[in-house]
Design a protein around this motif. Sequence first.
Motif, PDB file in Angstrom:
ATOM      1  N   ARG A 189      48.957   0.933  17.619  1.00  0.00           N
ATOM      2  CA  ARG A 189      49.391   1.828  16.577  1.00  0.00           C
ATOM      3  C   ARG A 189      48.627   3.050  16.339  1.00  0.00           C
ATOM      4  O   ARG A 189      48.805   4.051  16.390  1.00  0.00           O
ATOM      5  CB  ARG A 189      49.809   1.363  15.277  1.00  0.00           C
ATOM      6  CG  ARG A 189      50.787   0.289  15.206  1.00  0.00           C
ATOM      7  CD  ARG A 189      51.044  -0.604  14.117  1.00  0.00           C
ATOM      8  NE  ARG A 189      51.264   0.235  12.861  1.00  0.00           N
ATOM      9  CZ  ARG A 189      51.885  -0.079  11.775  1.00  0.00           C
ATOM     10  NH1 ARG A 189      51.918  -1.216  11.395  1.00  0.00           N
ATOM     11  NH2 ARG A 189      52.193   0.834  10.935  1.00  0.00           N
ATOM     12  N   ASP A 190      47.178   2.867  16.506  1.00  0.00           N
ATOM     13  CA  ASP A 190      46.052   3.713  16.194  1.00  0.00           C
ATOM     14  C   ASP A 190      46.297   4.491  17.678  1.00  0.00           C
ATOM     15  O   ASP A 190      46.080   5.959  17.442  1.00  0.00           O
ATOM     16  CB  ASP A 190      44.742   3.128  16.296  1.00  0.00           C
ATOM     17  CG  ASP A 190      44.587   2.293  14.936  1.00  0.00           C
ATOM     18  OD1 ASP A 190      45.453   2.739  13.992  1.00  0.00           O
ATOM     19  OD2 ASP A 190      43.694   1.483  14.942  1.00  0.00           O
ATOM     20  N   LEU A 191      46.535   4.211  18.648  1.00  0.00           N
ATOM     21  CA  LEU A 191      46.805   4.871  20.114  1.00  0.00           C
ATOM     22  C   LEU A 191      48.025   5.919  19.956  1.00  0.00           C
ATOM     23  O   LEU A 191      47.572   6.894  19.987  1.00  0.00           O
ATOM     24  CB  LEU A 191      46.884   3.955  21.113  1.00  0.00           C
ATOM     25  CG  LEU A 191      47.035   4.641  22.478  1.00  0.00           C
ATOM     26  CD1 LEU A 191      45.756   5.475  22.811  1.00  0.00           C
ATOM     27  CD2 LEU A 191      47.532   3.792  23.513  1.00  0.00           C
ATOM     28  N   VAL A 192      49.107   5.346  19.449  1.00  0.00           N
ATOM     29  CA  VAL A 192      50.061   6.283  19.769  1.00  0.00           C
ATOM     30  C   VAL A 192      49.919   7.268  18.578  1.00  0.00           C
ATOM     31  O   VAL A 192      50.486   8.561  18.561  1.00  0.00           O
ATOM     32  CB  VAL A 192      51.299   5.510  19.592  1.00  0.00           C
ATOM     33  CG1 VAL A 192      51.552   4.612  20.618  1.00  0.00           C
ATOM     34  CG2 VAL A 192      51.268   4.913  18.255  1.00  0.00           C
ATOM     35  N   ASP A 193      49.233   7.018  17.359  1.00  0.00           N
ATOM     36  CA  ASP A 193      49.157   7.836  16.308  1.00  0.00           C
ATOM     37  C   ASP A 193      48.259   9.153  16.911  1.00  0.00           C
ATOM     38  O   ASP A 193      48.428  10.317  16.612  1.00  0.00           O
ATOM     39  CB  ASP A 193      48.533   7.234  15.077  1.00  0.00           C
ATOM     40  CG  ASP A 193      49.633   6.464  14.382  1.00  0.00           C
ATOM     41  OD1 ASP A 193      50.622   6.528  14.739  1.00  0.00           O
ATOM     42  OD2 ASP A 193      49.235   5.575  13.488  1.00  0.00           O
ATOM     43  N   LYS A 194      47.311   8.771  17.426  1.00  0.00           N
ATOM     44  CA  LYS A 194      46.205   9.735  18.120  1.00  0.00           C
ATOM     45  C   LYS A 194      47.177  10.588  19.245  1.00  0.00           C
ATOM     46  O   LYS A 194      46.848  11.976  19.067  1.00  0.00           O
ATOM     47  CB  LYS A 194      45.127   9.013  18.723  1.00  0.00           C
ATOM     48  CG  LYS A 194      44.000   8.836  17.493  1.00  0.00           C
ATOM     49  CD  LYS A 194      43.586   9.768  16.788  1.00  0.00           C
ATOM     50  CE  LYS A 194      42.206   9.184  16.090  1.00  0.00           C
ATOM     51  NZ  LYS A 194      41.791  10.513  15.385  1.00  0.00           N
ATOM     52  N   VAL A 195      47.903   9.974  19.974  1.00  0.00           N
ATOM     53  CA  VAL A 195      48.853  10.893  20.755  1.00  0.00           C
ATOM     54  C   VAL A 195      49.812  11.697  20.281  1.00  0.00           C
ATOM     55  O   VAL A 195      49.998  12.832  20.662  1.00  0.00           O
ATOM     56  CB  VAL A 195      49.631   9.754  21.648  1.00  0.00           C
ATOM     57  CG1 VAL A 195      50.664  10.483  22.809  1.00  0.00           C
ATOM     58  CG2 VAL A 195      48.584   8.992  22.684  1.00  0.00           C
ATOM     59  N   ALA A 196      50.215  11.311  18.980  1.00  0.00           N
ATOM     60  CA  ALA A 196      51.154  12.198  18.136  1.00  0.00           C
ATOM     61  C   ALA A 196      50.218  13.323  17.765  1.00  0.00           C
ATOM     62  O   ALA A 196      50.840  14.500  17.659  1.00  0.00           O
ATOM     63  CB  ALA A 196      51.749  11.153  17.331  1.00  0.00           C
TER      64      ALA A 196
END
Length: 376
Positions: free
Chosen positions: A242-249
Motif C-alpha cells: 500500500r505504501d508502494l502504490v501510494d508513492k506511485v500515485a
Amino acid sequence: MTYGTGGEPPSTTEGSVEASSRATVTSVRPSIAYNDEQLAPFVEGGASGSRDGRAEGGGDGFRDRLAESGLYGGPVQEDHQEVSDDHNHDQNRDEDGAICFDQPGEAPHLRVNIPADVPVPSAEMIRRHKASGHCPYRPWCEHCVRGAANHPAHRRRGEAPVGNLPELHSDYGFFRDKKGDKERTVTVLVTKDRKSKGVCAHVVPRKGIGGGYAVKQYVRDIKKFGYHHKVVIRTDGEYAIRDLVDKVANLRASDTVTEHTPPGDSKSNGAAERAMRSIEKQCRVLKLELEEQAGAFSVTHKVFPWLVAHAADVLTKFQVHDDGLTSYERIKGRAYSGTMLGFGQCILYKISPKVSGGEMGARWEKGMWVGKRFAS
C-alpha cells in the motif's frame, strides 16, 4: 509427463439410437432384413400365395408378423431416393437394397482415453524454442516439463468483464533456493495488466518503497503497458505494498486510483497471484536450462534479477491467449518481430555505436545475453 484432456465417451443408450433414426424408422431392427422384392415369392396372390406353408394366413398378415419381429425392411425404393431430407441411408443398405443397422458393440465413437502423444521436435524447433525463452510451454521440452508442467486444469468460471479504466494487479512474492532457506531468498514484485494480460516482474531490495527503485520501476511499467492517463491499481491489504502504490500515485502526473482487498482475503487479488505463479514457473524453467550449461547458481546471484525480468518479457511477447493474440499484440497492435536468443547464451556485442576511424581496438566484445528491453 503430459496428460490427455479428452472427455468421457458419450453413452450409447437405446433412446439415443432411436432418436437418431426416428425420421426413417420407428424401431431398431437386426442387421438382417427382408424387403418386398425378397418377400414376393411368399406373399404374391394374398392368402393363396404360399411356399411350403410358410406364408399361410395371407400376404398382409405374413408381412405384419415379419414387421412385428423386426424382419421386414419396408417397401423397396426403386429409384433409391432418400426417405428423409436429414438422413441418407444408401450407404447403410446391402447389395439387395435392405437397410442394415450397426450392431450395438460396434459404435465408432467408443474409445479409450490415453495421454496425448508428444511430437518429436526438429533441431530448428528446439533452437527457436530456446530463443523464445521457453515460451510458450512445450511438452516435448525437458526443462519446460520439469519446471512448469501441471496436472490437468480444472474448469473455472470466466473472469468479470473489464471496466473502462485500465486496471493493474500487483503483489509481492519470495523466490528461494529451497524451502525454509531464509538467507538465499529474494523479493519479487509482479504486476499484471488486466486488459492485455501482460506482466512485469522485478527483483526489489525489500517490500515497500525499497529506496525508490521499486517506485520508479512501477511507473515505467505503467507506461510500458501504454497507459499515460488515469489507471486503477489493485493490491492486497498489506501495508508494505500500500505504501508502494501510494508513492506511485504521488509520482505520476495523471490520476491513480488505488484499491486494496481485505486483509487475509488472498482470493480477491487472484489475478496478481496467478501472474506470480506464471513468473515462478518461467523463472524455474530458465534457471534449469542455464544451470545445465553453466552449473548451479543461487537466486541471490547477480544474474537472477535479469532472469526474472526476462521471464516476464517472454510471457508478454510470446504467450498466446484465448483470442489468438499475445499481450504484446494487444498492447502494440502487431506481433513482436525482434531477434531473440536463449537466456545466458554467449554472444559478441558492440561496445559503442560510434567509433572513430583509424582505431585498431576491438569493436565487439564477448558477453552473456540476458534479454532485451520491451521496446527493443
